[in-house]
Design an enzyme around this catalytic site. Sequence first.
Site, PDB file in Angstrom:
ATOM      1  CG  HIS A   1      -1.670   1.259   1.443  1.00 14.78           C
ATOM      2  ND1 HIS A   1      -2.955   1.450   0.975  1.00 14.78           N
ATOM      3  CD2 HIS A   1      -1.331   2.396   2.081  1.00 14.78           C
ATOM      4  CE1 HIS A   1      -3.364   2.668   1.312  1.00 14.78           C
ATOM      5  NE2 HIS A   1      -2.396   3.263   1.988  1.00 14.78           N
ATOM      6  CD  GLU A   2       1.966   3.498   3.794  1.00 10.43           C
ATOM      7  OE1 GLU A   2       2.149   4.565   3.167  1.00 10.43           O
ATOM      8  OE2 GLU A   2       1.046   3.351   4.604  1.00 10.43           O
TER       9      GLU A   2
ATOM     10  CG  HIS B   1       0.170   6.122  -0.692  1.00 12.66           C
ATOM     11  ND1 HIS B   1      -0.937   6.776  -1.194  1.00 12.66           N
ATOM     12  CD2 HIS B   1      -0.234   5.559   0.483  1.00 12.66           C
ATOM     13  CE1 HIS B   1      -1.959   6.620  -0.369  1.00 12.66           C
ATOM     14  NE2 HIS B   1      -1.565   5.878   0.654  1.00 12.66           N
TER      15      HIS B   1
ATOM     16  CD  GLU C   1      -4.698   6.571   2.051  1.00  9.76           C
ATOM     17  OE1 GLU C   1      -4.494   5.372   2.330  1.00  9.76           O
ATOM     18  OE2 GLU C   1      -3.789   7.425   2.020  1.00  9.76           O
TER      19      GLU C   1
END
Length: 303
Positions: free
Chosen positions: A149-150, A153, A230
């Site tokens: 997930h990070e 980003h 997100e």
Amino acid sequence: MWMIRRIGLFAITNLAVVFTIAFLIRITGLAGYLEKSGISYGGLLLFCTVWGMGGAFISLMISKFTAKMAMGVEIIDPSTASGWQRDLVARVKRLADAAGLPMPEVGYYQSPEVNAFATGPGRSSALVCVSTGLLNGMDSGEIDGVLGHELSHVANGDMVTMTLVQGVVNSFVFFFAWIVSTLIASQLSRNDEREGGGGYFMRFMIQQVLVMVFGLLGSIVVAYVSRAREYRADAGGARLAGRSNMIAALERLKAGFTMDPVDQRGESIATLKISNRAGGLASLFATHPPLDERIAALRAKAY
């Protein structure tokens, strides 16, 4: 190149909005009134754009330094890492390669909270950081989900995107606050023949109030864009680490917000870390969607 294209797109969009506002000011006759009040609205637009965008980009450029100082981040040196630190670096390297990213800095901070964040001015200068609480409280698949997930980003350029959005919002907050405060102050002091300090002070105070009001409204726009990013990062994390791992990570984070402590350090980077704000009016200002909604979105997607 991707950063130049993204900045160029936002610059074109920003200019289009600026010219639209300038056109509306001109055809409504407000331009003449503003000029009588001593305001060149063209120059004001330029000043507010430089001021608003400049502040946002300075924040982006020092984002890694700010995060490191705020959370006491310890950077792992891959050449000397061993044990769990070597494992963490290897995980990030594997997922970064899968995402087509240069290897970011990898760090951790001592905290019982279960959380993580990514920051930095671009894909080639990013920092991925996790808490020791996350490393101790998640299994291997869940850690991969959070890291995926990070890194998504970073791959999506979300730090630059959010900086540009915040810069545009800042610009128009300053612009409209300046114009509206001038108009209000002019009306209030129309019958006052005194010049100088009193009128300036009144306009300054009105302007500060309007900056807060317009800034609050602008933060709704920024938060909306952040929530959309997100969902996209969740989808990216699912592709990198597997949907089951991404869902499991979100489920663990959801449980963590009721069981685990929340680290109150680093208020300036709070929006970078995962949160689970409740619904209602407060949800308009939330930078992260509720975890239940994020989990439902992942389960509804086909990969």
